[in-house]
Design a protein around this motif. Sequence first.
Motif, PDB file in Angstrom:
ATOM      1  N   UNK A 245      26.724   1.705  53.007  1.00 17.00           N
ATOM      2  CA  UNK A 245      27.448   1.776  51.345  1.00 17.00           C
ATOM      3  C   UNK A 245      26.910   1.362  51.280  1.00 17.00           C
ATOM      4  N   UNK A 246      26.586   1.287  49.350  1.00 16.07           N
ATOM      5  CA  UNK A 246      26.478   0.572  48.685  1.00 16.07           C
ATOM      6  C   UNK A 246      27.390  -0.780  48.359  1.00 16.07           C
ATOM      7  N   UNK A 247      26.692  -1.382  48.353  1.00 15.55           N
ATOM      8  CA  UNK A 247      27.287  -3.452  48.790  1.00 15.55           C
ATOM      9  C   UNK A 247      26.235  -4.313  47.622  1.00 15.55           C
TER      10      UNK A 247
ATOM     11  N   UNK B  26      33.336   0.705  41.877  1.00 16.82           N
ATOM     12  CA  UNK B  26      34.429   1.417  42.085  1.00 16.82           C
ATOM     13  C   UNK B  26      33.977   1.759  43.803  1.00 16.82           C
ATOM     14  N   UNK B  27      32.916   1.936  44.198  1.00 15.16           N
ATOM     15  CA  UNK B  27      32.424   2.068  45.619  1.00 15.16           C
ATOM     16  C   UNK B  27      31.168   0.693  45.910  1.00 15.16           C
ATOM     17  N   UNK B  28      31.609  -0.042  45.146  1.00 11.47           N
ATOM     18  CA  UNK B  28      30.886  -1.553  45.379  1.00 11.47           C
ATOM     19  C   UNK B  28      32.335  -2.352  46.333  1.00 11.47           C
ATOM     20  N   UNK B  29      33.381  -1.648  46.044  1.00 12.93           N
ATOM     21  CA  UNK B  29      34.728  -2.589  45.932  1.00 12.93           C
ATOM     22  C   UNK B  29      35.354  -2.530  47.097  1.00 12.93           C
ATOM     23  N   UNK B  30      34.668  -0.797  47.241  1.00 12.70           N
ATOM     24  CA  UNK B  30      35.460  -0.455  48.683  1.00 12.70           C
ATOM     25  C   UNK B  30      34.693  -1.191  50.216  1.00 12.70           C
TER      26      UNK B  30
ATOM     27  N   UNK C  89      27.744  -5.012  41.884  1.00  9.76           N
ATOM     28  CA  UNK C  89      27.958  -4.538  40.645  1.00  9.76           C
ATOM     29  C   UNK C  89      28.731  -4.881  39.788  1.00  9.76           C
ATOM     30  N   UNK C  90      28.853  -5.396  38.672  1.00 12.51           N
ATOM     31  CA  UNK C  90      30.070  -5.806  37.337  1.00 12.51           C
ATOM     32  C   UNK C  90      31.372  -4.395  37.549  1.00 12.51           C
ATOM     33  N   UNK C  91      32.537  -5.285  37.293  1.00 14.04           N
ATOM     34  CA  UNK C  91      33.500  -4.052  36.925  1.00 14.04           C
ATOM     35  C   UNK C  91      33.157  -3.604  35.402  1.00 14.04           C
ATOM     36  N   UNK C  92      33.539  -2.479  35.486  1.00 17.38           N
ATOM     37  CA  UNK C  92      33.819  -1.571  34.429  1.00 17.38           C
ATOM     38  C   UNK C  92      32.288  -0.810  34.638  1.00 17.38           C
ATOM     39  N   UNK C  93      31.087  -0.865  35.547  1.00 20.04           N
ATOM     40  CA  UNK C  93      30.839  -0.603  35.742  1.00 20.04           C
ATOM     41  C   UNK C  93      30.567   0.753  36.876  1.00 20.04           C
ATOM     42  N   UNK C  94      29.261   1.504  36.122  1.00 18.06           N
ATOM     43  CA  UNK C  94      29.368   2.556  37.318  1.00 18.06           C
ATOM     44  C   UNK C  94      28.638   1.858  38.783  1.00 18.06           C
ATOM     45  N   UNK C  95      29.346   2.529  39.244  1.00 21.13           N
ATOM     46  CA  UNK C  95      28.826   2.501  41.206  1.00 21.13           C
ATOM     47  C   UNK C  95      30.523   1.130  41.663  1.00 21.13           C
TER      48      UNK C  95
END
Length: 378
Positions: A78-80, A91-95, A83-89
Amino acid sequence: MSSNTPQDVPSDEELAQMSRDDLVKLGNKLDGVELVEYPDPWPVKGTRAEKRAERAVALWFLIAALAGFAFIGVFLFWPHAYVAPNTDGYFMYSLFTPMLGATLGLSILGVGVGALLYMKKFVPHEVAVQQRNDSGSSELDKATILAELADAGDRTTIARRSLIKRSAGLGAGAMGLGIGVFAIGGLVRDPWAQTESKDSLWHTGWKHEKPGEKVFLRRATGHAHEVSLVRPEDLSAGAMETVFPFRESEREDHHALSKALKRSDNPVMLIRLRSEDGRKVVKHQGQEDFNYGDYYAYTKICSHLGCPTSLYEDATNRILCPCHQSQFDALAYGKPIFGPATRKLAQLPIAVDEETGYFIARSDFIEPVGPAFWERKS
Protein backbone atom coordinates in the motif's frame (compact mmCIF):
# COMPACT_ATOMS: atom_id res chain seq x y z
CA MET A 1 -0.76 -34.82 51.12
CA SER A 2 -2.60 -37.55 49.22
CA SER A 3 -4.87 -39.85 51.24
CA ASN A 4 -4.48 -42.74 48.83
CA THR A 5 -3.34 -46.04 50.36
CA PRO A 6 -0.73 -48.23 48.62
CA GLN A 7 -3.58 -50.54 47.59
CA ASP A 8 -5.06 -47.70 45.52
CA VAL A 9 -1.90 -47.40 43.42
CA PRO A 10 -1.38 -49.93 40.59
CA SER A 11 1.99 -51.51 39.98
CA ASP A 12 4.11 -50.56 36.95
CA GLU A 13 2.94 -53.70 35.11
CA GLU A 14 -0.71 -52.94 35.82
CA LEU A 15 -0.23 -49.33 34.81
CA ALA A 16 1.25 -50.33 31.46
CA GLN A 17 -1.76 -52.56 30.69
CA MET A 18 -4.43 -50.00 31.56
CA SER A 19 -6.48 -48.37 28.79
CA ARG A 20 -6.87 -44.65 28.48
CA ASP A 21 -10.37 -44.77 29.95
CA ASP A 22 -9.02 -46.71 32.91
CA LEU A 23 -6.26 -44.18 33.37
CA VAL A 24 -8.75 -41.31 33.22
CA LYS A 25 -10.90 -42.88 35.90
CA LEU A 26 -7.87 -43.67 38.02
CA GLY A 27 -6.51 -40.17 37.60
CA ASN A 28 -9.78 -38.63 38.68
CA LYS A 29 -9.88 -40.92 41.70
CA LEU A 30 -6.31 -40.19 42.72
CA ASP A 31 -6.84 -36.45 42.27
CA GLY A 32 -9.99 -36.51 44.34
CA VAL A 33 -12.07 -35.41 41.37
CA GLU A 34 -15.72 -36.25 41.04
CA LEU A 35 -17.29 -35.66 37.63
CA VAL A 36 -20.77 -34.45 38.42
CA GLU A 37 -21.69 -33.77 34.81
CA TYR A 38 -19.83 -34.32 31.54
CA PRO A 39 -22.40 -34.13 28.71
CA ASP A 40 -21.60 -34.73 25.05
CA PRO A 41 -22.51 -31.54 23.13
CA TRP A 42 -23.47 -33.62 20.11
CA PRO A 43 -24.82 -36.98 21.27
CA VAL A 44 -26.15 -37.61 17.75
CA LYS A 45 -23.26 -37.34 15.34
CA GLY A 46 -23.40 -35.79 11.90
CA THR A 47 -26.54 -33.71 12.32
CA ARG A 48 -27.14 -30.59 10.26
CA ALA A 49 -26.84 -28.44 13.35
CA GLU A 50 -23.44 -29.93 14.14
CA LYS A 51 -22.22 -29.32 10.60
CA ARG A 52 -23.50 -25.74 10.68
CA ALA A 53 -21.65 -25.13 13.94
CA GLU A 54 -18.48 -26.60 12.45
CA ARG A 55 -18.77 -24.42 9.36
CA ALA A 56 -19.36 -21.34 11.50
CA VAL A 57 -16.15 -21.96 13.44
CA ALA A 58 -14.21 -22.61 10.24
CA LEU A 59 -15.63 -19.42 8.69
CA TRP A 60 -14.23 -17.25 11.45
CA PHE A 61 -10.83 -18.87 11.15
CA LEU A 62 -10.97 -18.34 7.39
CA ILE A 63 -11.83 -14.67 7.94
CA ALA A 64 -8.80 -14.43 10.23
CA ALA A 65 -6.59 -15.96 7.53
CA LEU A 66 -7.86 -13.65 4.77
CA ALA A 67 -7.49 -10.59 7.01
CA GLY A 68 -3.98 -11.68 8.03
CA PHE A 69 -2.88 -12.01 4.40
CA ALA A 70 -4.61 -8.71 3.60
CA PHE A 71 -2.62 -7.05 6.40
CA ILE A 72 0.64 -8.35 4.93
CA GLY A 73 -0.39 -7.08 1.50
CA VAL A 74 -1.25 -3.63 2.85
CA PHE A 75 1.97 -3.45 4.87
CA LEU A 76 4.14 -4.35 1.90
CA PHE A 77 2.38 -2.80 -1.08
CA TRP A 78 0.00 0.00 0.00
CA PRO A 79 1.32 3.53 -0.74
CA HIS A 80 2.93 4.62 2.52
CA ALA A 81 5.39 7.35 1.50
CA TYR A 82 4.32 10.75 2.81
CA VAL A 83 1.96 12.71 0.54
CA ALA A 84 0.97 16.28 1.43
CA PRO A 85 -2.74 17.10 1.86
CA ASN A 86 -4.63 18.31 -1.22
CA THR A 87 -2.18 16.60 -3.57
CA ASP A 88 -2.54 13.57 -5.80
CA GLY A 89 -2.28 10.32 -3.90
CA TYR A 90 -3.03 11.78 -0.48
CA PHE A 91 -6.29 9.85 -0.08
CA MET A 92 -4.62 6.47 -0.58
CA TYR A 93 -1.73 7.48 1.70
CA SER A 94 -4.16 8.58 4.43
CA LEU A 95 -5.74 5.12 4.43
CA PHE A 96 -2.47 3.27 5.09
CA THR A 97 -2.61 3.28 8.89
CA PRO A 98 -6.40 2.66 9.11
CA MET A 99 -6.06 -0.28 6.72
CA LEU A 100 -3.27 -1.76 8.82
CA GLY A 101 -5.36 -1.47 11.97
CA ALA A 102 -8.52 -2.81 10.33
CA THR A 103 -6.94 -5.87 8.72
CA LEU A 104 -4.79 -6.88 11.69
CA GLY A 105 -7.65 -6.24 14.10
CA LEU A 106 -10.03 -8.36 11.99
CA SER A 107 -7.45 -11.17 11.87
CA ILE A 108 -7.09 -11.20 15.66
CA LEU A 109 -10.86 -10.94 16.07
CA GLY A 110 -11.40 -13.88 13.71
CA VAL A 111 -9.04 -16.14 15.65
CA GLY A 112 -10.59 -15.10 18.96
CA VAL A 113 -14.20 -15.52 17.88
CA GLY A 114 -13.40 -18.84 16.20
CA ALA A 115 -11.75 -20.18 19.35
CA LEU A 116 -14.59 -18.97 21.59
CA LEU A 117 -17.22 -20.40 19.26
CA TYR A 118 -15.43 -23.75 19.19
CA MET A 119 -15.27 -23.83 22.98
CA LYS A 120 -18.97 -23.03 23.20
CA LYS A 121 -20.16 -25.51 20.57
CA PHE A 122 -17.83 -28.49 20.89
CA VAL A 123 -16.07 -28.60 24.26
CA PRO A 124 -18.14 -30.46 26.89
CA HIS A 125 -19.22 -28.16 29.71
CA GLU A 126 -18.20 -30.41 32.55
CA VAL A 127 -19.05 -29.92 36.19
CA ALA A 128 -16.41 -31.37 38.51
CA VAL A 129 -15.51 -31.19 42.18
CA GLN A 130 -11.89 -31.61 43.20
CA GLN A 131 -10.13 -31.80 46.52
CA ARG A 132 -6.97 -29.64 46.40
CA ASN A 133 -3.60 -30.68 47.84
CA ASP A 134 -0.09 -29.30 47.76
CA SER A 135 1.85 -32.49 47.06
CA GLY A 136 4.15 -32.90 44.07
CA SER A 137 3.43 -34.94 40.95
CA SER A 138 4.50 -38.57 40.84
CA GLU A 139 5.08 -40.64 37.70
CA LEU A 140 1.62 -42.03 38.17
CA ASP A 141 0.16 -38.53 38.29
CA LYS A 142 2.00 -37.61 35.10
CA ALA A 143 0.75 -40.68 33.25
CA THR A 144 -2.85 -40.14 34.28
CA ILE A 145 -2.89 -36.42 33.46
CA LEU A 146 -1.55 -37.13 29.98
CA ALA A 147 -4.33 -39.65 29.53
CA GLU A 148 -6.88 -37.13 30.75
CA LEU A 149 -5.63 -34.48 28.35
CA ALA A 150 -5.78 -36.92 25.44
CA ASP A 151 -9.25 -37.98 26.50
CA ALA A 152 -10.36 -34.35 26.72
CA GLY A 153 -9.09 -33.84 23.19
CA ASP A 154 -11.13 -36.78 21.98
CA ARG A 155 -14.24 -35.62 23.79
CA THR A 156 -13.99 -32.21 22.13
CA THR A 157 -13.99 -34.12 18.81
CA ILE A 158 -11.19 -31.91 17.48
CA ALA A 159 -9.37 -34.95 16.15
CA ARG A 160 -12.07 -35.69 13.58
CA ARG A 161 -12.86 -32.10 12.61
CA SER A 162 -10.30 -31.52 9.88
CA LEU A 163 -12.14 -28.47 8.53
CA ILE A 164 -11.82 -26.65 11.83
CA LYS A 165 -8.23 -27.77 12.37
CA ARG A 166 -7.12 -26.64 8.93
CA SER A 167 -8.98 -23.33 9.05
CA ALA A 168 -7.71 -22.67 12.60
CA GLY A 169 -4.15 -23.39 11.53
CA LEU A 170 -4.53 -21.16 8.48
CA GLY A 171 -6.11 -18.32 10.46
CA ALA A 172 -3.66 -18.45 13.34
CA GLY A 173 -0.73 -18.83 10.96
CA ALA A 174 -1.77 -15.85 8.84
CA MET A 175 -2.37 -13.75 11.95
CA GLY A 176 1.01 -14.74 13.40
CA LEU A 177 2.75 -14.06 10.10
CA GLY A 178 1.11 -10.67 9.92
CA ILE A 179 2.20 -9.78 13.44
CA GLY A 180 5.72 -10.99 12.64
CA VAL A 181 5.88 -8.86 9.49
CA PHE A 182 4.60 -5.89 11.47
CA ALA A 183 7.20 -6.44 14.19
CA ILE A 184 10.26 -6.78 11.99
CA GLY A 185 9.15 -5.16 8.74
CA GLY A 186 10.27 -1.70 9.76
CA LEU A 187 13.67 -3.02 10.84
CA VAL A 188 14.53 -4.79 7.61
CA ARG A 189 16.29 -2.05 5.74
CA ASP A 190 19.59 -2.26 3.92
CA PRO A 191 21.79 0.54 5.30
CA TRP A 192 24.07 0.23 2.28
CA ALA A 193 21.27 0.85 -0.23
CA GLN A 194 21.75 4.28 -1.81
CA THR A 195 24.60 4.93 0.60
CA GLU A 196 25.32 8.41 -0.73
CA SER A 197 21.67 9.44 -0.74
CA LYS A 198 20.21 11.54 2.08
CA ASP A 199 17.51 8.87 2.34
CA SER A 200 19.93 6.17 3.54
CA LEU A 201 20.61 5.35 7.18
CA TRP A 202 24.01 7.02 6.89
CA HIS A 203 22.71 10.48 6.06
CA THR A 204 19.91 12.89 6.99
CA GLY A 205 18.07 15.77 5.39
CA TRP A 206 21.04 17.98 6.28
CA LYS A 207 23.17 16.36 3.56
CA HIS A 208 24.34 18.81 0.89
CA GLU A 209 23.03 17.47 -2.40
CA LYS A 210 25.32 19.53 -4.63
CA PRO A 211 28.57 21.49 -4.20
CA GLY A 212 28.15 24.99 -2.84
CA GLU A 213 24.60 24.38 -1.64
CA LYS A 214 23.55 26.26 1.49
CA VAL A 215 21.45 24.41 4.03
CA PHE A 216 19.97 26.92 6.50
CA LEU A 217 18.70 26.30 10.02
CA ARG A 218 14.92 26.83 10.00
CA ARG A 219 12.64 27.02 13.04
CA ALA A 220 9.23 25.39 13.18
CA THR A 221 6.52 28.03 13.57
CA GLY A 222 3.50 25.76 13.46
CA HIS A 223 2.88 26.56 9.79
CA ALA A 224 4.55 24.03 7.52
CA HIS A 225 4.89 26.44 4.60
CA GLU A 226 6.33 29.36 6.56
CA VAL A 227 10.11 29.86 6.35
CA SER A 228 11.70 31.38 9.46
CA LEU A 229 15.49 31.23 9.55
CA VAL A 230 17.68 31.70 12.61
CA ARG A 231 20.32 34.35 13.33
CA PRO A 232 22.77 34.25 16.27
CA GLU A 233 21.03 37.18 17.95
CA ASP A 234 17.73 35.29 18.00
CA LEU A 235 18.85 33.11 20.93
CA SER A 236 19.63 34.42 24.38
CA ALA A 237 22.36 32.85 26.51
CA GLY A 238 21.20 29.49 27.89
CA ALA A 239 18.47 29.09 25.27
CA MET A 240 17.69 26.14 23.02
CA GLU A 241 15.67 26.00 19.81
CA THR A 242 14.69 23.11 17.55
CA VAL A 243 15.68 23.67 13.93
CA PHE A 244 15.24 21.86 10.61
CA PRO A 245 17.06 21.99 7.26
CA PHE A 246 16.00 24.49 4.57
CA ARG A 247 17.24 25.14 1.04
CA GLU A 248 16.31 28.15 -1.05
CA SER A 249 15.29 25.78 -3.82
CA GLU A 250 12.49 24.56 -1.53
CA ARG A 251 10.99 27.96 -0.69
CA GLU A 252 7.99 27.58 -3.03
CA ASP A 253 7.82 23.79 -2.74
CA HIS A 254 5.16 23.18 -0.10
CA HIS A 255 5.68 19.43 -0.19
CA ALA A 256 9.44 19.75 0.47
CA LEU A 257 8.88 22.30 3.23
CA SER A 258 6.40 20.03 4.99
CA LYS A 259 8.52 16.91 4.50
CA ALA A 260 11.58 18.58 6.06
CA LEU A 261 9.60 19.13 9.27
CA LYS A 262 8.29 15.56 9.35
CA ARG A 263 11.44 13.57 8.57
CA SER A 264 12.41 11.76 11.77
CA ASP A 265 16.19 12.33 11.62
CA ASN A 266 16.04 16.05 10.76
CA PRO A 267 15.35 17.75 14.14
CA VAL A 268 18.39 19.44 15.67
CA MET A 269 18.83 21.27 18.96
CA LEU A 270 20.57 24.62 18.49
CA ILE A 271 21.95 25.58 21.91
CA ARG A 272 23.55 28.85 22.97
CA LEU A 273 25.74 28.34 26.02
CA ARG A 274 26.48 31.04 28.53
CA SER A 275 29.92 32.55 28.04
CA GLU A 276 31.24 31.13 31.31
CA ASP A 277 29.96 27.66 30.34
CA GLY A 278 31.37 27.97 26.85
CA ARG A 279 34.85 28.18 28.33
CA LYS A 280 34.33 24.77 30.00
CA VAL A 281 33.47 22.89 26.81
CA VAL A 282 35.35 19.68 26.05
CA LYS A 283 35.31 18.97 22.31
CA HIS A 284 35.37 15.61 20.59
CA GLN A 285 38.39 14.73 18.49
CA GLY A 286 37.77 15.68 14.88
CA GLN A 287 34.88 17.97 15.80
CA GLU A 288 36.80 20.87 17.30
CA ASP A 289 35.36 23.40 14.81
CA PHE A 290 31.77 22.14 14.64
CA ASN A 291 30.46 24.94 16.88
CA TYR A 292 30.02 28.64 16.14
CA GLY A 293 31.25 30.48 19.20
CA ASP A 294 28.94 29.51 22.05
CA TYR A 295 26.43 27.92 19.66
CA TYR A 296 26.32 24.12 19.43
CA ALA A 297 23.96 21.91 17.41
CA TYR A 298 23.15 18.34 18.40
CA THR A 299 20.69 15.90 16.91
CA LYS A 300 17.44 15.52 18.82
CA ILE A 301 17.36 11.79 18.08
CA CYS A 302 18.46 9.86 21.16
CA SER A 303 21.24 7.35 20.57
CA HIS A 304 19.43 4.79 22.75
CA LEU A 305 16.15 4.01 20.96
CA GLY A 306 15.53 7.08 18.82
CA CYS A 307 13.22 9.05 21.11
CA PRO A 308 13.33 12.86 20.89
CA THR A 309 15.79 14.39 23.37
CA SER A 310 13.47 17.35 23.63
CA LEU A 311 14.46 18.74 27.04
CA TYR A 312 17.38 21.05 27.76
CA GLU A 313 18.28 21.97 31.32
CA ASP A 314 20.16 25.23 30.98
CA ALA A 315 21.22 25.35 34.65
CA THR A 316 23.25 22.15 34.29
CA ASN A 317 23.71 22.14 30.51
CA ARG A 318 22.20 18.68 30.32
CA ILE A 319 20.17 17.35 27.41
CA LEU A 320 17.42 15.03 28.61
CA CYS A 321 15.50 12.24 26.88
CA PRO A 322 12.06 11.87 28.53
CA CYS A 323 11.45 8.34 27.24
CA HIS A 324 14.08 6.40 29.20
CA GLN A 325 15.73 9.23 31.16
CA SER A 326 19.05 9.27 29.33
CA GLN A 327 21.06 12.44 29.97
CA PHE A 328 23.77 13.99 27.79
CA ASP A 329 26.34 16.64 28.65
CA ALA A 330 26.18 19.60 26.26
CA LEU A 331 29.57 20.77 27.58
CA ALA A 332 31.26 17.46 26.68
CA TYR A 333 30.33 16.82 23.03
CA GLY A 334 26.91 15.43 24.01
CA LYS A 335 28.27 12.33 25.74
CA PRO A 336 25.87 10.25 27.87
CA ILE A 337 26.21 10.73 31.62
CA PHE A 338 23.09 8.94 32.87
CA GLY A 339 20.56 6.39 31.68
CA PRO A 340 20.67 3.54 29.15
CA ALA A 341 22.22 5.50 26.25
CA THR A 342 25.85 4.53 25.59
CA ARG A 343 26.80 6.77 22.65
CA LYS A 344 27.08 10.51 22.34
CA LEU A 345 24.61 12.61 20.39
CA ALA A 346 25.76 13.37 16.85
CA GLN A 347 26.90 16.99 16.46
CA LEU A 348 26.01 19.06 13.40
CA PRO A 349 28.77 21.37 12.14
CA ILE A 350 27.37 24.91 11.88
CA ALA A 351 28.46 28.36 10.77
CA VAL A 352 26.90 31.73 9.89
CA ASP A 353 26.37 32.60 6.25
CA GLU A 354 28.35 35.77 5.50
CA GLU A 355 25.83 36.99 2.90
CA THR A 356 22.62 36.64 4.90
CA GLY A 357 23.73 36.41 8.53
CA TYR A 358 21.69 33.24 9.08
CA PHE A 359 22.95 29.96 10.54
CA ILE A 360 23.84 27.27 8.02
CA ALA A 361 24.98 23.67 8.29
CA ARG A 362 28.49 23.27 6.94
CA SER A 363 27.79 19.60 6.14
CA ASP A 364 25.68 16.66 7.21
CA PHE A 365 26.44 14.79 10.44
CA ILE A 366 29.68 12.85 10.09
CA GLU A 367 28.11 9.81 11.83
CA PRO A 368 24.69 8.16 11.68
CA VAL A 369 22.15 9.59 14.09
CA GLY A 370 19.84 7.61 16.34
CA PRO A 371 19.96 4.00 17.57
CA ALA A 372 22.62 1.50 16.63
CA PHE A 373 22.40 -0.94 13.74
CA TRP A 374 24.67 -3.82 12.83
CA GLU A 375 26.88 -2.03 10.31
CA ARG A 376 27.36 1.08 12.42
CA LYS A 377 30.90 1.53 13.66
CA SER A 378 30.29 4.28 16.25
